[in-house]
Design an enzyme around this catalytic site. Structure first.
Site, short mmCIF file in Angstrom:
data_model
loop_
_atom_site.label_atom_id
_atom_site.label_comp_id
_atom_site.label_asym_id
_atom_site.label_seq_id
_atom_site.Cartn_x
_atom_site.Cartn_y
_atom_site.Cartn_z
N ASP A 164 -73.18 27.45 -107.56
CA ASP A 164 -74.48 27.13 -106.99
C ASP A 164 -75.51 26.90 -108.09
O ASP A 164 -75.34 27.30 -109.23
CB ASP A 164 -74.96 28.28 -106.10
CG ASP A 164 -75.25 29.51 -106.92
OD1 ASP A 164 -74.37 29.90 -107.72
OD2 ASP A 164 -76.35 30.09 -106.79
N GLU A 165 -76.60 26.26 -107.72
CA GLU A 165 -77.78 26.12 -108.57
C GLU A 165 -77.46 25.73 -110.01
O GLU A 165 -78.07 26.23 -110.95
CB GLU A 165 -78.61 27.42 -108.53
CG GLU A 165 -79.16 27.69 -107.15
CD GLU A 165 -79.87 29.03 -107.02
OE1 GLU A 165 -80.80 29.11 -106.20
OE2 GLU A 165 -79.49 30.00 -107.71
#
Length: 540
Positions: free
Chosen positions: A345-346
């Site tokens: 993620d991210e």
């Protein structure tokens, strides 16, 4: 997972928590009978437990636990003996009874039976029958027997959870419960990277979540602020990368022996540990530990803030994949469960092209060491491996294109774990006045956390693509067990119910009454919970 966090917002929350202290989130209840009502002469109605059972047929005389009660187990099963010992360990202090665990045949007492022939119960289901003569729990597998024991605990008065002798009677309502889970993946996540939690603190959380038939413990073991697991081939990851945490505290890490202790304890509670090493972003602790993992060959300083998306492994360096192979190999070797979570993620500092290339190389490494990859739902923007799970953490404001990407992956065979940030994230504040937690996904009161359907949340995703649910708990503002409990309870039991109970049982008005009955039990267990005004808690 922590989209739109900003240090200014978090700093305010941290200052508020520091000023308020533990008392701001409710002091731990005092010990002794004064905090728990005397056991009632009328038993808890059959099936008035959390999660709601699939089928309940109430009727007949209740069973009463007495000084003569024995816990009878199958003499051919060590697992049944262990579960019997576990149940006795819960009930002996409060009842004051011996509750001998025996494999002597008999039709009385508390009977724990394994029956491989009863295929309708599956791997985790159970049947509980109560009458004047006995309580009998039957399961096809030990996990089902353990889950049935959790139902039995909740059928007993809350005082049964006390650590000192209480006054009965100890009644179990008459009738039959037949119960199997809706989903096989029912998880809770604990972030031990932002703030480190000890083995004993993790065990305490395991004790609490297992009461609600959660069967996965997702441990977020690495992030920008700390690396929390010893890796022999890269020792500075733990000794240096694990030396601090958010706010600049001491940090810490688990030795391999301590990690095994957690895994074994979870296994004894029929929870499978899912370790997460977040990659290619959320990696500052690793980058600070080894300069060669950086594209420029320069190690950044350790990080104790809360921004996200600024770190990335160097996707084009060969040493990156040596690192990944070594870490996954060692994690897989000490993890008996099926899954290894690779984050994903991210990764804002990794180009899309590099992200896809990285995930395409890393997923086969997980498979090479005999595990199934789990990734946050951004994995669906790459090429999810066959059998991989994608964990959806979007929320109401997530764009339709991103949702469609996840749905299309599900249509192509990728299984989904559903964890909407504005429903299932336990670190979201309940209200604007909550002294802990964050609010980037909005305020999440108890009703909002419960009142949704995992099977229908992502429109267009095939029903059979939903593997289950997870309740993540991020720890930017949490540093004690009291903090964990305040944010997890009363929301975690609701997410557990969404994962276990048939959709037909999901009704807020009925659930909030059953949830309220858990309050005295949590008081007896010393759980520091949020007394939401949405729940009709019993008066003292």
């Amino acid at each position: 997972m922590r989209q739109h966090l900003r240090s200014t917002r978090l700093l305010g929350a941290l200052l508020l928590v520091a000023a308020a202290g533990v008392s701001a989130v409710g002091a731990a209840p005092s010990s002794g009978a004064a905090r728990t009502p005397q056991a009632a002469a009328t038993p808890t109605p059959l099936g008035q437990v959390v999660p709601a059972p699939a089928k309940v047929a109430a009727g007949g005389s209740p069973y009463q636990i007495s000084a003569k009660t024995r816990i009878r187990v199958d003499d051919r099963s060590r697992a049944a003996h262990r579960i019997g010992d576990y149940l006795a360990g819960v009930l002996r202090p409060s009842t004051g009874y011996r509750l001998k665990v025996t494999d002597d045949a008999g039709r009385d007492g508390i009977r724990l039976r394994l029956s491989a022939k009863d295929k309708s119960l599956g791997d985790e289901g159970y049947r509980l029958t109560s009458d004047r003569g006995a309580v009998t729990i039957t399961a096809r597998r030990p996990a089902g027997l353990f889950h049935g024991v959790q139902t039995l605990r909740q059928q007993l008065p809350a005082a049964a959870e006390e650590k000192t002798a209480q006054k009965g009677p100890w009644l179990v309502a008459g009738g039959t419960i037949e119960d199997t889970p809706r989903y096989g993946y029912r998880s809770a996540m604990l972030d031990v990277s932002r703030h480190f939690f000890t083995v004993e603190q993790v065990k305490r959380y395991i004790d609490q979540m297992s009461l609600y038939k959660v069967n996965k413990l997702h441990l977020h073991l690495s992030d920008d602020q700390g690396w929390r697991i010893a890796i022999d081939s890269w020792p500075r990851l733990a000794t240096y990368g694990g030396s601090t945490q958010v706010g600049g505290g001491k940090g810490g890490y688990y030795t391999k022996a301590q990690y095994k202790e957690i895994v074994d304890y979870a296994s004894a509670h029929y929870l499978e540990v899912v370790p997460e090493i977040d990659m290619p972003g959320h990696t500052n602790a690793a980058l600070a530990s080894y300069a060669d993992l950086n594209c420029n060959g320069v190690a950044p300083p350790l990080y104790t803030g809360t921004e996200v998306g600024f770190s990335s492994l160097c996707v084009k360096k060969d040493i990156t994949y040596d690192f990944v192979d070594d870490v996954i190999r060692e994690i897989a070797a000490m993890t008996p469960g099926k899954y290894v979570h690779i984050g994903g993620d991210e990764a804002h500092s990794t180009s899309h092209e590099d992200y896809v290339a990285f995930m395409d190389k890393v997923q086969p490494v997980v498979a090479k060491y005999g595990k199934t990859a789990v990734g946050w739902h951004q994995l669906t923007g790459a090429h999810p491996a066959k059998g991989a799970l994608a964990q959806y953490w979007g929320y109401d404001r997530t764009g339709q294109a991103e949702r469609d990407q996840v749905v299309n992956a599900a249509k192509n065979g990728t299984k989904l774990v559903i964890s909407p940030a504005d429903r299932a994230y336990l670190d979201m504040k309940y209200t604007k006045d909550t002294p802990l937690g964050l609010a980037w996904a909005g305020y999440v009161e108890v009703q909002r956390s419960y009142d949704w359907d995992p099977g229908a949340y992502l429109a267009g995703a095939p029903a059979d693509s939903i593997a289950g649910v997870e309740a993540p708990l991020w720890s930017e503002t949490l540093s004690t067990s009291a903090h964990i409990e305040y944010m997890a309870f009363p929301r975690l039991p609701g997410i557990a119910e969404l994962g276990w109970s048939p959709a037909s049982t999901h009704d807020w008005n009925a659930y909030k009454v059953r949830l309220a009955q858990q309050g005295p039990r949590w008081d007896a267990m010393g759980i520091n919970y949020y007394k939401s005004p949405q729940v009709p808690w019993p008066s003292a």
